[in-house]
Design a protein around this motif. Structure first.
Motif, PDB file in Angstrom:
ATOM      1  N   GLU A   5       0.829  -1.202   0.000  1.00  0.00           N
ATOM      2  CA  GLU A   5       0.000   0.000   0.000  1.00  0.00           C
ATOM      3  C   GLU A   5       0.868   1.258   0.000  1.00  0.00           C
ATOM      4  N   GLN A   6       0.383   2.270  -0.714  1.00  0.00           N
ATOM      5  CA  GLN A   6       1.114   3.525  -0.827  1.00  0.00           C
ATOM      6  C   GLN A   6       1.274   4.177   0.556  1.00  0.00           C
ATOM      7  N   VAL A   7       2.526   4.572   0.876  1.00  0.00           N
ATOM      8  CA  VAL A   7       2.770   5.222   2.159  1.00  0.00           C
ATOM      9  C   VAL A   7       2.639   6.745   2.060  1.00  0.00           C
ATOM     10  N   LEU A   8       2.759   7.273   0.847  1.00  0.00           N
ATOM     11  CA  LEU A   8       2.626   8.710   0.676  1.00  0.00           C
ATOM     12  C   LEU A   8       1.155   9.119   0.700  1.00  0.00           C
ATOM     13  N   VAL A   9       0.913  10.303   1.206  1.00  0.00           N
ATOM     14  CA  VAL A   9      -0.439  10.870   1.204  1.00  0.00           C
ATOM     15  C   VAL A   9      -0.508  11.887   0.077  1.00  0.00           C
ATOM     16  N   LEU A  10      -1.477  11.687  -0.845  1.00  0.00           N
ATOM     17  CA  LEU A  10      -1.599  12.546  -2.003  1.00  0.00           C
ATOM     18  C   LEU A  10      -2.747  13.531  -1.829  1.00  0.00           C
ATOM     19  N   GLU A  11      -2.511  14.785  -2.210  1.00  0.00           N
ATOM     20  CA  GLU A  11      -3.558  15.811  -2.228  1.00  0.00           C
ATOM     21  C   GLU A  11      -3.482  16.549  -3.565  1.00  0.00           C
ATOM     22  N   PRO A  12      -4.495  16.362  -4.419  1.00  0.00           N
ATOM     23  CA  PRO A  12      -5.695  15.530  -4.295  1.00  0.00           C
ATOM     24  C   PRO A  12      -5.363  14.043  -4.424  1.00  0.00           C
ATOM     25  N   LYS A  31       0.301  17.669  -3.987  1.00  0.00           N
ATOM     26  CA  LYS A  31       1.073  17.673  -2.746  1.00  0.00           C
ATOM     27  C   LYS A  31       1.322  16.241  -2.299  1.00  0.00           C
ATOM     28  N   LEU A  32       2.584  15.912  -2.052  1.00  0.00           N
ATOM     29  CA  LEU A  32       2.977  14.577  -1.579  1.00  0.00           C
ATOM     30  C   LEU A  32       3.524  14.710  -0.165  1.00  0.00           C
ATOM     31  N   THR A  33       2.930  13.953   0.762  1.00  0.00           N
ATOM     32  CA  THR A  33       3.330  13.996   2.172  1.00  0.00           C
ATOM     33  C   THR A  33       3.851  12.629   2.592  1.00  0.00           C
ATOM     34  N   ASN A  34       4.978  12.647   3.289  1.00  0.00           N
ATOM     35  CA  ASN A  34       5.576  11.419   3.803  1.00  0.00           C
ATOM     36  C   ASN A  34       5.376  11.372   5.323  1.00  0.00           C
ATOM     37  N   PRO A  35       4.383  10.604   5.797  1.00  0.00           N
ATOM     38  CA  PRO A  35       4.112  10.559   7.242  1.00  0.00           C
ATOM     39  C   PRO A  35       4.969   9.530   7.990  1.00  0.00           C
ATOM     40  N   THR A  36       5.846   8.818   7.275  1.00  0.00           N
ATOM     41  CA  THR A  36       6.614   7.753   7.911  1.00  0.00           C
ATOM     42  C   THR A  36       7.890   8.296   8.542  1.00  0.00           C
ATOM     43  N   ASP A  37       8.643   7.406   9.167  1.00  0.00           N
ATOM     44  CA  ASP A  37       9.925   7.771   9.772  1.00  0.00           C
ATOM     45  C   ASP A  37      11.095   7.389   8.862  1.00  0.00           C
ATOM     46  N   ALA A  63      11.552  12.062   5.875  1.00  0.00           N
ATOM     47  CA  ALA A  63      10.547  11.593   6.832  1.00  0.00           C
ATOM     48  C   ALA A  63       9.818  12.763   7.472  1.00  0.00           C
ATOM     49  N   GLY A  64       8.484  12.692   7.484  1.00  0.00           N
ATOM     50  CA  GLY A  64       7.669  13.699   8.128  1.00  0.00           C
ATOM     51  C   GLY A  64       7.562  15.026   7.384  1.00  0.00           C
ATOM     52  N   THR A  65       7.929  15.057   6.111  1.00  0.00           N
ATOM     53  CA  THR A  65       7.867  16.303   5.342  1.00  0.00           C
ATOM     54  C   THR A  65       6.962  16.131   4.122  1.00  0.00           C
ATOM     55  N   SER A  66       6.746  17.249   3.422  1.00  0.00           N
ATOM     56  CA  SER A  66       5.902  17.253   2.228  1.00  0.00           C
ATOM     57  C   SER A  66       6.629  17.955   1.094  1.00  0.00           C
ATOM     58  N   ILE A  67       6.110  17.744  -0.114  1.00  0.00           N
ATOM     59  CA  ILE A  67       6.658  18.408  -1.294  1.00  0.00           C
ATOM     60  C   ILE A  67       5.513  18.692  -2.253  1.00  0.00           C
ATOM     61  N   ASP A 116       2.358   2.470  -5.646  1.00  0.00           N
ATOM     62  CA  ASP A 116       1.889   3.409  -6.658  1.00  0.00           C
ATOM     63  C   ASP A 116       0.493   3.916  -6.331  1.00  0.00           C
ATOM     64  N   SER A 117       0.200   5.099  -6.835  1.00  0.00           N
ATOM     65  CA  SER A 117      -1.128   5.715  -6.751  1.00  0.00           C
ATOM     66  C   SER A 117      -1.432   6.324  -8.107  1.00  0.00           C
ATOM     67  N   LYS A 118      -2.674   6.206  -8.562  1.00  0.00           N
ATOM     68  CA  LYS A 118      -3.060   6.696  -9.876  1.00  0.00           C
ATOM     69  C   LYS A 118      -4.069   7.836  -9.747  1.00  0.00           C
TER      70      LYS A 118
END
Length: 249
Positions: A5-12, A31-37, A63-67, A116-118
């Motif tokens: 499962e994708q670990v990144l959080v995608l917005e949208p 926006k890609l967010t990495n909530p992991t360590d 880890a813990g940042t976004s782009i 991956d996320s589509k």
């Protein structure tokens, strides 16, 4: 074997919306967010690489940042009856602790390590009473990365802005005007020479009848040479100025 499962959080999460008019570059932000360590490597791919530029299209999210990823749709003729079939895919994997080269990491990645996320693309035209926001344009060239075998391919490098048709037309008009000015100066120079020749002949005729005419003829000849040299210098400086002006453009 199914991918993790994708670990990144995608917005949208599921859809990138591009709002017209589409006569200029339209930008959507992902926006890609990495909530992991752990640091996470990512790569953005699309089914229509010639229609989009992505900045950045790959990299590492600490880890813990976004782009924020800027997805730039290139200008095209919009047809409201045509539905967009363009899709994007965000590939990711946990960055190895001993990673030195991201390109080699993607080449050596195992299928079970990839996530991956589509996202699909949607085109919207603003209403007449809406104020169209001017899209943000980018001209920075970003590096491309190796592709993974898939229908999705990495978007091409974004190129710097080139001269548009309006600027080319202005330059051509300026060039024609300068040509006309040079031709006019040549005609004026020719007329001056003809007038000086006529004056010289008159002075030569007077030389036979007057003792001091030889001195006058000598002075006239010297003035003629000086006038010709001054005109030649003016034309030379003008041409040099035109060349310097073109180089400055």
């Amino acid at each position: 074997m199914a991918r993790p499962e994708q670990v990144l959080v995608l917005e949208p999460q599921h859809e990138l919306k591009f709002r017209g008019p589409f006569t200029d570059v339209v930008t959507a932000t992902l926006k890609l967010t990495n909530p992991t360590d752990r640091n996470v490597c990512f790569k953005v791919k699309t089914t229509a690489p010639r229609r989009y530029c992505v900045r950045p299209n790959s990299g590492i999210i600490d880890a813990g940042t976004s782009i924020n990823v800027s997805v730039m749709l290139q200008p095209f003729d919009y047809d409201p009856n045509e539905k967009s079939k363009h899709k994007f895919m965000v590939l990711s994997m946990l960055a190895p602790y001993d990673m030195t080269d991201m390109e080699s990491v993607w080449k050596e990645a195992k299928p079970e390590e990839l996530m991956d996320s589509k996202l699909r693309c949607a085109f919207e035209m603003p209403l007449e009473n809406d104020k169209a926001h001017e899209p943000e344009s980018y001209h920075t060239v970003h590096s491309s990365t190796s592709s993974v075998k898939s229908e999705y391919v990495s978007p091409p490098k974004s190129s710097s802005a080139s001269l548009d048709d309006g600027e080319v037309k202005k330059i051509m008009e300026e060039y024609k005007r300068l040509q006309a000015d040079v031709q006019r100066l040549r005609e004026e120079n020719k007329q001056i020479r003809e007038n000086d020749g006529l004056r010289k002949r008159k002075l030569t005729g007077l030389a036979a009848n007057s003792p001091s005419s030889s001195v006058m003829a000598s002075l006239a000849t010297r003035d003629e040479g000086l006038s010709t040299r001054v005109l030649a210098l003016c034309v030379l400086f003008f041409v040099i100025g035109v060349i310097i002006g073109k180089l400055a453009l």
